[in-house]
Every structure is written in C-alpha cells, then in structure tokens.
Enzyme design. Structure first.
Site, PDB file in Angstrom:
ATOM      1  N   GLU A 120       0.833  -1.205   0.000  1.00 40.91           N
ATOM      2  CA  GLU A 120       0.000   0.000   0.000  1.00 40.91           C
ATOM      3  C   GLU A 120       0.868   1.255   0.000  1.00 40.91           C
ATOM      4  OE1 GLU A 120      -2.255  -3.466   1.109  1.00 40.91           O
ATOM      5  OE2 GLU A 120      -0.378  -2.713   1.946  1.00 40.91           O
ATOM      6  N   HIS A 164      10.302  14.660  11.292  1.00 38.68           N
ATOM      7  CA  HIS A 164      11.431  14.815  10.368  1.00 38.68           C
ATOM      8  C   HIS A 164      11.038  14.677   8.904  1.00 38.68           C
ATOM      9  CE1 HIS A 164      14.752  13.737  13.514  1.00 38.68           C
ATOM     10  NE2 HIS A 164      13.861  14.596  13.981  1.00 38.68           N
TER      11      HIS A 164
END
Length: 146
Positions: free
Chosen positions: A73, A102
């Site tokens: 996916e 991040h």
C-alpha cells in the site's frame, strides 16, 4: 475539523471500519475511498490510488491506509508526487513521531495483520498529534525527494 482520507483492501477492511469510527468520535471528517465492503478478491491499488491522488494534490492533508502488511500500500501511494507514505506494523512508536517530525509524512500505512485495534489506535493518535518540525534541514531533505 480536519479531514482524514481512508482506504484499504480486504486485508485491512475490518480494522479500517473500526478506525473510521474511532476518528469520527474524535471529530475528524472522514473521506473513505474504499473498500466499502469486504471482498477477498479486491486489489489494494484500486483504493490506495484514490487516496494517493487526493494527497498528491493536497500534500498538507493526511490519510491512513490499511493492508495486510502495509508495505504494498505504501509502495503504491509513494508513486504519486508529494506523497510521503510510511509503514507501521508494530514496534517502537518513536518511528511514528519521527515520520511526522522529520519527514512530514502525510500518509500512514498500517499493517493490519500485525497490529491489534488498540495498537493501531495508539499509533494513529500519536501520528495525527505529532507536528512537522519545519526545521530547515528537514525541509531541504524533503524537497530533494518531492
């Protein structure tokens, strides 16, 4: 009210339905791109691509996708520009925080065969509540992959 896109194939269908209710109870607006029923013969790219298209065009939005492992996916979603899909199928939750802080991940791909409902809820809640740091070094790195 923040909108969250959802998608899955048969492998994540049951968990997606539970998470959908969990998010609605927390006042998120949900746009469910399917599957809308359990069908063992469906294919995840058919549903994941619908969500990835939305996020590609609106990269500041968020989506949660589900599959057996979450790996395929995420691979399908990451083929679209501006999509930064990450996989979680258990383990240290710090990876969830870092994916947002991040990497400004905008799609969370859940491995439904590896997480129970409570583990998924904990990870999703952490992911949705963690903000991108907006630090120059992280922005610079993201711009190199977009």
């Amino acid at each position: 009210m923040e909108k969250i896109y959802l998608a899955t194939d048969h492998a994540g269908f049951e968990l997606k339905e539970k998470i959908k209710q969990f998010l609605i109870e927390r006042n998120f607006e949900i746009e469910d791109k399917g599957a809308v029923e359990h069908n063992e013969k469906d294919d995840y790219p058919d549903f994941i691509s619908l969500v990835a298209k939305e996020i590609s065009q609106n990269p500041n939005k968020k989506a949660i996708i589900f599959g057996g492992s979450g790996q395929g996916e995420a691979m399908a979603a990451n083929r679209f520009p501006n999509v930064r899909a990450v996989v979680f199928y258990g383990g240290n939750l710090e990876i969830i925080k870092l994916s947002r802080e991040h990497n400004d991940a905008n799609i969370l791909s859940i491995g439904a065969r590896f997480l129970n409902e409570e583990e998924a809820k904990t990870a999703i809640e952490l992911w949705l509540n963690t903000e991108f740091t907006n630090e120059e070094r992280h922005i610079r790195r993201i711009e190199k992959i977009v």
